[in-house]
Scaffold this active site. Structure first.
Site, PDB file in Angstrom:
ATOM      1  N   PRO A 294       0.525   5.774  -0.355  1.00  0.00           N
ATOM      2  CA  PRO A 294      -0.630   7.034  -0.152  1.00  0.00           C
ATOM      3  C   PRO A 294      -1.581   7.164  -0.981  1.00  0.00           C
ATOM      4  O   PRO A 294      -2.690   7.331  -0.762  1.00  0.00           O
ATOM      5  CB  PRO A 294       0.441   8.347   0.104  1.00  0.00           C
ATOM      6  CG  PRO A 294       1.738   7.574   0.692  1.00  0.00           C
ATOM      7  CD  PRO A 294       1.766   6.270  -0.026  1.00  0.00           C
TER       8      PRO A 294
ATOM      9  N   ILE B 171       2.226   0.195   6.761  1.00  0.00           N
ATOM     10  CA  ILE B 171       2.913  -1.193   6.870  1.00  0.00           C
ATOM     11  C   ILE B 171       2.773  -1.813   8.195  1.00  0.00           C
ATOM     12  O   ILE B 171       3.774  -1.359   9.163  1.00  0.00           O
ATOM     13  CB  ILE B 171       4.249  -0.997   6.035  1.00  0.00           C
ATOM     14  CG1 ILE B 171       4.120  -0.577   4.592  1.00  0.00           C
ATOM     15  CG2 ILE B 171       4.782  -2.657   6.014  1.00  0.00           C
ATOM     16  CD1 ILE B 171       3.103  -1.049   3.851  1.00  0.00           C
TER      17      ILE B 171
ATOM     18  N   GLY C 237     -23.170   0.331  30.464  1.00  0.00           N
ATOM     19  CA  GLY C 237     -22.105   1.144  30.598  1.00  0.00           C
ATOM     20  C   GLY C 237     -20.664   0.668  30.826  1.00  0.00           C
ATOM     21  O   GLY C 237     -19.566   1.059  30.425  1.00  0.00           O
TER      22      GLY C 237
ATOM     23  N   GLY D 134      -4.164   2.255  -2.836  1.00  0.00           N
ATOM     24  CA  GLY D 134      -4.563   1.404  -1.598  1.00  0.00           C
ATOM     25  C   GLY D 134      -5.331   0.329  -2.441  1.00  0.00           C
ATOM     26  O   GLY D 134      -4.631  -0.620  -2.789  1.00  0.00           O
TER      27      GLY D 134
ATOM     28  N   THR E 292       0.836  -1.297   0.064  1.00  0.00           N
ATOM     29  CA  THR E 292       0.008  -0.099  -0.017  1.00  0.00           C
ATOM     30  C   THR E 292       0.809   1.193  -0.051  1.00  0.00           C
ATOM     31  O   THR E 292       1.759   1.275   0.526  1.00  0.00           O
ATOM     32  CB  THR E 292      -0.873  -0.045   1.210  1.00  0.00           C
ATOM     33  OG1 THR E 292      -1.699  -1.172   1.269  1.00  0.00           O
ATOM     34  CG2 THR E 292      -1.831   1.358   1.080  1.00  0.00           C
TER      35      THR E 292
ATOM     36  N   ARG F 220     -26.085 -10.698  35.413  1.00  0.00           N
ATOM     37  CA  ARG F 220     -26.619  -9.260  35.836  1.00  0.00           C
ATOM     38  C   ARG F 220     -28.098  -9.263  35.991  1.00  0.00           C
ATOM     39  O   ARG F 220     -28.776  -9.670  35.227  1.00  0.00           O
ATOM     40  CB  ARG F 220     -25.993  -8.480  34.565  1.00  0.00           C
ATOM     41  CG  ARG F 220     -26.572  -6.992  34.782  1.00  0.00           C
ATOM     42  CD  ARG F 220     -26.062  -6.049  35.633  1.00  0.00           C
ATOM     43  NE  ARG F 220     -26.394  -4.779  35.559  1.00  0.00           N
ATOM     44  CZ  ARG F 220     -26.002  -3.904  36.282  1.00  0.00           C
ATOM     45  NH1 ARG F 220     -25.464  -3.976  37.457  1.00  0.00           N
ATOM     46  NH2 ARG F 220     -26.582  -2.572  36.308  1.00  0.00           N
TER      47      ARG F 220
ATOM     48  N   GLU G  26      -6.543  -5.982   4.014  1.00  0.00           N
ATOM     49  CA  GLU G  26      -6.459  -7.342   3.129  1.00  0.00           C
ATOM     50  C   GLU G  26      -7.736  -7.198   2.405  1.00  0.00           C
ATOM     51  O   GLU G  26      -8.359  -8.141   1.867  1.00  0.00           O
ATOM     52  CB  GLU G  26      -6.768  -8.559   4.326  1.00  0.00           C
ATOM     53  CG  GLU G  26      -5.703  -9.230   4.973  1.00  0.00           C
ATOM     54  CD  GLU G  26      -4.453  -9.482   4.020  1.00  0.00           C
ATOM     55  OE1 GLU G  26      -4.697  -9.870   3.074  1.00  0.00           O
ATOM     56  OE2 GLU G  26      -3.123  -9.356   4.512  1.00  0.00           O
TER      57      GLU G  26
ATOM     58  N   HIS H 110     -23.650  -5.282  27.934  1.00  0.00           N
ATOM     59  CA  HIS H 110     -22.884  -4.936  29.274  1.00  0.00           C
ATOM     60  C   HIS H 110     -23.165  -3.303  29.861  1.00  0.00           C
ATOM     61  O   HIS H 110     -22.708  -3.225  30.844  1.00  0.00           O
ATOM     62  CB  HIS H 110     -21.451  -4.852  29.093  1.00  0.00           C
ATOM     63  CG  HIS H 110     -21.085  -6.258  29.179  1.00  0.00           C
ATOM     64  ND1 HIS H 110     -20.839  -7.191  27.877  1.00  0.00           N
ATOM     65  CD2 HIS H 110     -19.965  -6.912  30.222  1.00  0.00           C
ATOM     66  CE1 HIS H 110     -20.299  -8.469  28.429  1.00  0.00           C
ATOM     67  NE2 HIS H 110     -19.837  -8.138  29.637  1.00  0.00           N
TER      68      HIS H 110
ATOM     69  N   GLU I  44     -15.797  -3.425   0.194  1.00  0.00           N
ATOM     70  CA  GLU I  44     -16.312  -3.233  -1.149  1.00  0.00           C
ATOM     71  C   GLU I  44     -15.641  -3.885  -2.136  1.00  0.00           C
ATOM     72  O   GLU I  44     -16.171  -4.258  -2.957  1.00  0.00           O
ATOM     73  CB  GLU I  44     -16.042  -1.696  -1.264  1.00  0.00           C
ATOM     74  CG  GLU I  44     -17.136  -0.766  -0.532  1.00  0.00           C
ATOM     75  CD  GLU I  44     -16.880  -0.597   0.819  1.00  0.00           C
ATOM     76  OE1 GLU I  44     -15.613  -0.878   1.230  1.00  0.00           O
ATOM     77  OE2 GLU I  44     -17.562  -0.067   1.884  1.00  0.00           O
TER      78      GLU I  44
HETATM   79  C1  LIG Z   1      -3.909  -0.682  10.486  1.00  0.00           C
HETATM   80  C2  LIG Z   1      -3.551  -0.977   9.172  1.00  0.00           C
HETATM   81  C3  LIG Z   1      -2.658  -1.842   8.597  1.00  0.00           C
HETATM   82  C4  LIG Z   1      -2.263  -2.143   7.589  1.00  0.00           C
HETATM   83  N1  LIG Z   1      -1.081  -2.983   7.115  1.00  0.00           N
HETATM   84  C5  LIG Z   1      -0.765  -3.036   5.825  1.00  0.00           C
HETATM   85  C6  LIG Z   1       0.277  -3.933   5.556  1.00  0.00           C
HETATM   86  O1  LIG Z   1       1.147  -4.366   6.325  1.00  0.00           O
HETATM   87  N2  LIG Z   1       0.786  -3.992   4.069  1.00  0.00           N
HETATM   88  C7  LIG Z   1       0.282  -3.302   3.318  1.00  0.00           C
HETATM   89  O2  LIG Z   1       0.386  -3.388   1.988  1.00  0.00           O
HETATM   90  N3  LIG Z   1      -0.964  -2.743   3.516  1.00  0.00           N
HETATM   91  C8  LIG Z   1      -1.548  -2.591   4.700  1.00  0.00           C
HETATM   92  N4  LIG Z   1      -2.623  -1.940   5.081  1.00  0.00           N
HETATM   93  C9  LIG Z   1      -3.394  -1.053   3.973  1.00  0.00           C
HETATM   94  C10 LIG Z   1      -4.684  -1.770   3.514  1.00  0.00           C
HETATM   95  O3  LIG Z   1      -4.701  -3.016   3.007  1.00  0.00           O
HETATM   96  C11 LIG Z   1      -5.521  -0.500   2.748  1.00  0.00           C
HETATM   97  O4  LIG Z   1      -5.896   0.396   3.669  1.00  0.00           O
HETATM   98  C12 LIG Z   1      -6.783  -1.193   2.226  1.00  0.00           C
HETATM   99  O5  LIG Z   1      -6.469  -1.892   0.889  1.00  0.00           O
HETATM  100  C13 LIG Z   1      -7.480   0.047   1.613  1.00  0.00           C
HETATM  101  O6  LIG Z   1      -6.753   1.008   0.853  1.00  0.00           O
HETATM  102  P1  LIG Z   1      -6.807   2.591   1.273  1.00  0.00           P
HETATM  103  O7  LIG Z   1      -6.787   2.705   2.833  1.00  0.00           O
HETATM  104  O8  LIG Z   1      -5.977   3.424   0.687  1.00  0.00           O
HETATM  105  O9  LIG Z   1      -8.431   2.650   0.991  1.00  0.00           O
HETATM  106  P2  LIG Z   1      -8.966   3.229  -0.574  1.00  0.00           P
HETATM  107  O10 LIG Z   1      -8.410   2.236  -1.399  1.00  0.00           O
HETATM  108  O11 LIG Z   1      -8.450   4.878  -0.916  1.00  0.00           O
HETATM  109  O12 LIG Z   1     -10.568   3.172  -0.376  1.00  0.00           O
HETATM  110  C14 LIG Z   1     -11.366   4.091   0.139  1.00  0.00           C
HETATM  111  C15 LIG Z   1     -12.619   3.771   0.006  1.00  0.00           C
HETATM  112  O13 LIG Z   1     -13.136   3.547  -1.257  1.00  0.00           O
HETATM  113  C16 LIG Z   1     -13.652   2.302  -1.556  1.00  0.00           C
HETATM  114  N5  LIG Z   1     -13.214   1.821  -2.730  1.00  0.00           N
HETATM  115  C17 LIG Z   1     -11.938   1.990  -3.387  1.00  0.00           C
HETATM  116  N6  LIG Z   1     -12.057   1.470  -4.750  1.00  0.00           N
HETATM  117  C18 LIG Z   1     -13.365   0.875  -4.852  1.00  0.00           C
HETATM  118  C19 LIG Z   1     -14.057   0.280  -5.957  1.00  0.00           C
HETATM  119  N7  LIG Z   1     -13.378  -0.060  -7.033  1.00  0.00           N
HETATM  120  N8  LIG Z   1     -15.251   0.070  -5.624  1.00  0.00           N
HETATM  121  C20 LIG Z   1     -16.076   0.322  -4.472  1.00  0.00           C
HETATM  122  N9  LIG Z   1     -15.364   1.083  -3.734  1.00  0.00           N
HETATM  123  C21 LIG Z   1     -14.000   1.132  -3.868  1.00  0.00           C
HETATM  124  C22 LIG Z   1     -12.858   1.468  -0.505  1.00  0.00           C
HETATM  125  O14 LIG Z   1     -13.523   0.280  -0.195  1.00  0.00           O
HETATM  126  C23 LIG Z   1     -13.013   2.334   0.766  1.00  0.00           C
HETATM  127  O15 LIG Z   1     -13.984   2.318   1.181  1.00  0.00           O
HETATM  128  C24 LIG Z   1      -2.796  -1.714   6.409  1.00  0.00           C
HETATM  129  C25 LIG Z   1      -4.188  -0.580   6.463  1.00  0.00           C
HETATM  130  C26 LIG Z   1      -4.349  -0.398   8.015  1.00  0.00           C
HETATM  131  C27 LIG Z   1      -5.558   0.413   8.263  1.00  0.00           C
END
Ligand SMILES: Cc1cc2nc3c(=O)[nH]c(=O)nc-3n(C[C@H](O)[C@H](O)[C@H](O)COP(=O)(O)OP(=O)(O)OC[C@H]3O[C@@H](n4cnc5c(N)ncnc54)[C@H](O)[C@@H]3O)c2cc1C
Length: 386
Positions: free
Chosen positions: A127, A156, A343, A130, A125, A271, A366, A341, A370
Site C-alpha cells: 500500500p 497481487i 456507438g 509501489g 507492491t 459499415r 510492471e 465503431h 513515468e
Molecule cells: C491490476 C494490477 C495488478 C498488479 N499486479 C501486481 C503483482 O502481481 N505483483 C506486484 O508486486 N505488483 C502488482 N501490481 C502493482 C503495480 O506494479 C503498481 O501498481 C505499480 O508499480 C505502480 O505503483 P502504485 O500503484 O503504488 O503507484 P505509485 O508508485 O504510487 O505512483 C503513483 C503515480 O506517481 C507516479 N510516480 C511515482 N514515482 C515517480 C517518480 N519517481 N517520477 C515520476 N512519477 C512517479 C507514477 O508513475 C504514478 O503515475 C499490480 C497493479 C495493478 C493495478
C-alpha cells in the site's frame, strides 16, 4: 537483420492463435459478464495447454520448460494478448525467477510450476510502496534460526488461485554509496503457511476474472530454506530473471491492439453512411493508417528488445522503450478502434470495450510509464556522466 520468422516461430504463432481463437474467444462473453472464471474451466484450459506441450514455454529446457528464446516467447505472448487475461493466465508461464531455485526448492516449487500442478504469484507492491519498491514496509526479523514475517502486500495478481507466492521483504539495512538502505530478500511462501492470509483485493476496471489480492503476514514463520537466492540478494535475483517480463507486457499490448485494429478495419470496410463505406472517409481511413503504423512500430520495438535479450546484449533501455510505447500505443488504438465503431464500439457485444478497459492497466503495472521514462532517460544520460 532477418525479419522472417523461423519455421518454429511460425508454428508457435499458428498453434497459439488457433487455440486462442477456437478455445478462448468463446469463453470471453461469459467471463466479461460475470467477472469470474470457474476454477474447473481454468483447470481445463491448463490441461489442454499441457496436452499441447505448450505449458511453461518460457522456462529453459534444463528446468523442464519449453525453452523458447525471448523473440519466440514474445510472438507467443502477442497471440495470447488477443484474448482476456482471465483466460490467458491459465496458459501457465511460471515466473522465470523460479529458475534461481536450489535443488530442494526446485522439487517443491519449480518442478510443480512447470508441470502445472502448482501456480505461483509474485508480490512486491505494498500500500505504501509501489514505484518506490525499496520503500517496502514488509519485513522479516531473525527469531532463533527462523524468520518472522510481518506486513501487507496489495495488488497481487492471481494470488487467489496461487499455491505459493514469491514475496520480497526487507530483512534489515545495509550501506550503499554512504547511505543506509533496506536489504531486500526474496522468500517462497506456501499458501497454507500459518500467519499468511490471502484476502480479496480491489475491483479493477481492467481484466475481469483476473483478480488481485491483498496478502497479510502476521508473525508468519519462515525458514532459511525458503529464501530464493541469497539473503539480502532479492533485487539481484529479480534483476537477473525478471527483466524479460516487461517485454511480455509489450508483446501482449501489440496482440490486443491487433485484435482491436482487425475489428476496426473490417467494420470500416463494410459499415455504410452517407451512401458509402465509412473507410472511404478520410477521417476514418487516416485513423486506420495511424493505427496500423503504430502497431507495427510497437511490434518492432518489442521484437528488437527481445532479440537483444537473446543476444545477451544490454537491453534495459530497449525493453523500457518497448513497454512504454506499446502500452501507450494500445490505449490510442483501442480508443480509435472503438471510435470507428461509433456507438456499437461501447457495447459488450463486441470485445472492443473490454480491450479499451483492459488497456488502462498496461501503463501502470510492471513499472508505470513515468518510471519507464526514468529508466530510458537514465540510460541515455549515463554515458555522458549525467
Ligand atoms: C491490476 C494490477 C495488478 C498488479 N499486479 C501486481 C503483482 O502481481 N505483483 C506486484 O508486486 N505488483 C502488482 N501490481 C502493482 C503495480 O506494479 C503498481 O501498481 C505499480 O508499480 C505502480 O505503483 P502504485 O500503484 O503504488 O503507484 P505509485 O508508485 O504510487 O505512483 C503513483 C503515480 O506517481 C507516479 N510516480 C511515482 N514515482 C515517480 C517518480 N519517481 N517520477 C515520476 N512519477 C512517479 C507514477 O508513475 C504514478 O503515475 C499490480 C497493479 C495493478 C493495478
Amino acid at each position: 537483420m532477418n525479419f522472417a520468422p523461423t519455421e518454429e516461430q511460425a508454428f508457435v504463432v499458428r498453434t497459439v492463435r488457433d487455440f486462442v481463437e477456437r478455445e478462448l474467444y468463446p469463453l470471453e462473453p461469459e467471463l466479461e459478464r460475470t467477472g469470474v472464471l470457474p476454477l474447473e474451466i481454468g483447470h481445463a484450459i491448463r490441461d489442454r495447454v499441457i496436452a499441447l506441450g505448450f505449458y511453461a514455454p518460457n522456462i529453459p529446457t534444463e528446468f523442464g520448460g519449453g525453452g523458447l528464446d525471448a523473440v519466440t516467447f514474445a510472438l507467443l505472448e502477442r497471440e495470447l494478448g488477443r484474448t482476456a487475461m482471465g483466460l490467458s493466465v491459465w496458459w501457465g508461464r511460471p515466473s522465470n525467477i523460479l529458475c534461481a531455485c536450489n535443488a530442494d526448492q526446485r522439487q517443491r516449487y519449480l518442478d510443480p510450476a512447470v508441470a502445472g500442478t502448482k501456480m505461483d504469484a509474485l508480490a512486491m507492491t505494498e500500500p505504501e510502496a509501489g514505484s518506490d519498491v525499496r520503500g517496502m514496509k514488509c519485513q522479516a526479523r531473525r527469531i532463533g534460526g527462523d524468520w518472522l514475517l510481518n506486513g501487507t502486500k496489495h495488488f497481487i495478481s492471481h494470488a487467489d488461485v496461487a499455491d505459493f507466492v514469491i514475496v520480497f521483504v526487507a530483512t534489515g539495512e545495509e550501506e550503499a554509496g554512504g547511505r543506509a538502505r533496506k536489504r531486500i530478500t526474496c522468500f517462497l511462501v506456501d499458501r497454507d503457511t500459518p500467519g499468511f492470509t490471502i484476502a480479496p483485493g480491489y475491483h479493477s476496471v481492467s481484466h475481469r476474472g483476473y483478480h488481485n489480492s491483498i496478502l497479510h503476514f502476521e508473525d508468519c514463520r519462515l525458514s532459511d530454506a525458503q529464501i530464493l537466492g541469497e539473503e539480502g540478494g532479492g533485487f539481484e535475483v529479480a534483476n537477473l530473471w525478471l527483466q524479460a517480463t516487461r517485454v511480455t507486457v509489450a508483446a501482449m499490448c501489440v496482440g490486443r491492439a491487433r485484435r482491436a485494429f482487425d475489428l476496426a478495419l473490417s467494420y470500416a470496410a463494410q459499415r455504410r453512411q452517407f451512401g458509402q463505406v465509412i473507410g472511404k472517409f478520410q477521417g476514418v481511413s487516416f485513423k486506420l493508417a495511424d493505427m496500423a503504423t503504430e502497431i507495427d512500430a510497437a511490434d518492432l520495438l518489442t521484437l528488437a528488445a527481445a532479440w537483444r535479450l537473446d543476444q545477451g546484449l544490454p537491453a534495459n533501455r530497449e525493453i523500457s522503450q518497448a513497454k512504454l510505447y506499446a502500452s501507450e500505443m494500445l490505449a490510442r488504438v483501442a480508443d480509435e478502434a472503438l471510435q470507428v465503431h461509433g456507438g456499437m464500439g461501447l457495447m459488450a457485444d463486441l470485445p472492443l470495450e473490454r480491450i479499451w478497459r483492459d488497456a488502462r492497466v498496461e501503463r501502470i503495472w510492471e513499472g508505470t510509464s513515468e518510471i519507464q521514462r526514468h529508466i530510458i532517460s537514465r540510460e541515455l544520460l549515463r554515458p555522458l556522466g549525467a
